[in-house]
Structure formats: C-alpha cells, structure tokens
Design a protein around this motif. Structure first.
Motif, mmCIF file in Angstrom:
data_model
loop_
_atom_site.group_PDB
_atom_site.id
_atom_site.type_symbol
_atom_site.label_atom_id
_atom_site.label_comp_id
_atom_site.label_asym_id
_atom_site.label_seq_id
_atom_site.Cartn_x
_atom_site.Cartn_y
_atom_site.Cartn_z
ATOM 1 N N THR A 15 0.783 -1.195 -0.110
ATOM 2 C CA THR A 15 0.089 -0.285 -0.040
ATOM 3 C C THR A 15 0.702 1.198 -0.154
ATOM 4 O O THR A 15 0.578 2.271 -0.680
ATOM 5 N N ILE A 16 1.893 1.285 0.884
ATOM 6 C CA ILE A 16 2.697 2.531 0.816
ATOM 7 C C ILE A 16 3.485 2.823 -0.559
ATOM 8 O O ILE A 16 3.637 3.717 -0.995
ATOM 9 N N LEU A 17 3.972 1.507 -1.133
ATOM 10 C CA LEU A 17 4.496 1.730 -2.525
ATOM 11 C C LEU A 17 3.520 2.318 -3.778
ATOM 12 O O LEU A 17 4.012 2.874 -4.629
ATOM 13 N N PHE A 18 2.145 2.178 -3.296
ATOM 14 C CA PHE A 18 1.410 2.950 -4.176
ATOM 15 C C PHE A 18 1.082 4.475 -3.784
ATOM 16 O O PHE A 18 0.797 5.101 -4.673
ATOM 17 N N ILE A 19 1.153 4.565 -2.499
ATOM 18 C CA ILE A 19 0.935 5.905 -1.927
ATOM 19 C C ILE A 19 2.205 6.865 -2.509
ATOM 20 O O ILE A 19 2.052 7.863 -2.689
#
Length: 301
Positions: free
Chosen positions: A171-175
């Motif tokens: 999720t962080i990698l998409f944010i």
C-alpha cells in the motif's frame, strides 16, 4: 420430533452458490473474445484468481453440507482452507507486486528492477507460514458431532502479522508515487497510469482489511471455529478480493468509447495530413511513454 434447520449452514451454502455464479461471470467477462494463448502475465494472474476462488467456493459448498459427523470431510475442510486460501493470497500479492512495477519502474525489465526483486523475495516467508499452518491445523468433532476447524495461536498470529506487513508495505508503495511530484505518474500524459495506481491502492487497502478481519475472527475464537463460519468467512474473503481485483483491472466507465470517438474525429479531421501527423507524434513520444501506454492497456479489459 423434526430436526430444526441449520440456519448458518443454509446461509453459508447460499453465499457459496452466489460466489460460484459470480466467479463464473467474472471469468467469462475477462476471457470473452480473448485468445487464451496470448494472455499476458497480469491477466493470467487475474484469471488464475478467479479459478482458485471458484474452486474454493465450490469445495466449501460441498464440505459445508457433509461436515457434521464426518471426520474425513472435517479434516479436508482445513486442508482446503489452508491450500486454496493461501494460493489466492499469493496470487493477490503477485498481482499487487506487478502493479507496483507498472506504476514505478515501467522503463526497465522486471529482472533489472531492484524493488520488484525485493518484493518477490518478501513472498518467500509465506512458505514458512504455510508449514506452520499445516502443522498447527485444527480439525475435530465436538460433543454434538459438529466440525470445528482452525489454526492454533502460533500459526494464526504469524499469519496475521505477515499479512498486515506485506499488505501495508505494498500500500505504501502505491501511495509514494501518487504523492511524489517527481514520480513516473506525474505529467499530463500519465492520466491512465495514475488511474491504475489509484485503483490498485484501493484494492490493496481492501485486501488488507479483508485479510485482517478474517484472521482476527480466527484469533477471537482461539483457533477453534465452527467449520460453517470458517468456510463462510473465507468464501467472503476470497470472493470480495476477486471482485476488487476485477474492478481494479476494468476500464473506467465511458473511457473506451470516448477514446474511440476521439480517435475517429481526429482521423477524419486530419485525413490529408496523416503521414506528417504520425511522424510528429513519433518524434514527441518518448520510449517511456510508449511503454506506459502499452503496459496500461494490457492491464484493463
């Protein structure tokens, strides 16, 4: 005295039947008019998820009706939960990792992308989790001959910690690229790529919430859960995840007709200048733009 109907079992069977029908529709939608030999890696993952989810819900429907008083069926229930449920989670992780690659490193190959290799490496601990689940499985008949299945605390705690870690990391990698002003998603020509990133971000959050809720339920029952409730919760988990992935890989409503219409108008207005127009576009389009366009189109219907 007539036996009272088992309401939870009936509800579980109805949910399984609806999930089976839904997976069949999604599978047909994704493969309609598609040459199976030309399916790329991303779409192959999505189709595999439909098939695994369909298989799980079908077997769960059968086991739900045969578990009471049947130790063989009860033991099969936990093995099905472990194997097919784990397979669906691995496919979802691979799908999210592929999407991270698409929105962050579209100008390099997978094997040359450090982040992609790190993300694949993060999946290797799942083999240890899988072994723990097999060794710490629960499948017993209680005093009423009802099937009780689940995982002992050692396996369930490691499973939920791993799920939360991997889902949060992805999720962080998409944010990160969505928030950064210097990422590959920025620029007026990257609208489709930003849409892919936003949809997949929502999908990764949904996967995190569903997985956490499912495993927390198991922890709440101390690893000993009624097989009907366990199979029902797992069915809802894999089905909703598959629906989310289908939504992530679907075009936004109206985008395709608009694109076709705009192309038609452009071709009609520039019929006499086609050669010069194409030459100009080729000069302006960078290799990364071409790669992004092809990659994004391969991820949608």
């Amino acid at each position: 005295m007539p036996q009272r109907p088992d309401v939870p079992a009936i509800i579980s069977l109805l949910v399984s039947l609806m999930a089976i029908s839904l997976m069949s529709v999604l599978f047909g939608r994704k493969t309609s008019g598609t040459n199976m030999s030309s399916i790329n890696y991303a779409r192959g993952l999505v189709i595999s998820l439909y098939m695994v989810s369909w298989g799980f819900t079908t077997i769960a429907a059968v086991l739900t009706s045969t578990n009471p008083g049947n130790m063989t069926s009860c033991a099969l229930s936990i093995f099905v939960c472990i194997s097919l449920y784990a397979a669906s989670k691995i496919i979802i992780y691979l799908f999210l990792i592929e999407k991270v690659y698409v929105v962050s490193s579209v100008t390099t190959t997978r094997k040359d992308t450090l982040l992609y290799r790190v993300n694949i490496l993060l999946l290797t601990p799942y083999t240890v989790i899988l072994v723990l689940m097999v060794l710490n499985r629960v499948a017993v008949l209680d005093e009423k001959d009802e099937c009780i299945i689940g995982l002992k605390p050692l396996a369930s705690i490691f499973l939920i910690l791993y799920d939360i870690f991997v889902s949060s990391w992805l999720t962080i990698l998409f944010i990160r690229p969505l928030m950064s002003t210097n990422s590959v998603l920025q620029g007026p020509s990257k609208g489709k790529l930003r849409q892919v990133a936003r949809r997949t971000l929502i999908g990764s959050i949904v996967a995190l919430v569903l997985s956490s809720g499912n495993v927390f339920t198991l922890v709440y029952y101390g690893g000993y859960e009624d097989s009907v409730l366990c199979l029902l919760s797992c069915t809802l988990d894999v089905t909703l995840n598959a629906v989310t992935v289908h939504w992530v890989t679907s075009r936004a409503r109206g985008s395709q007709p608009t694109d076709k219409a705009s192309r038609g108008v452009t071709n009609q207005n520039n019929n006499n200048n086609t050669t010069n127009h194409n030459t100009s576009n080729e000069k302006k389009m960078s290799p990364s733009d071409t790669h992004i366009s092809v990659t994004v189109e391969s991820y949608t219907d």
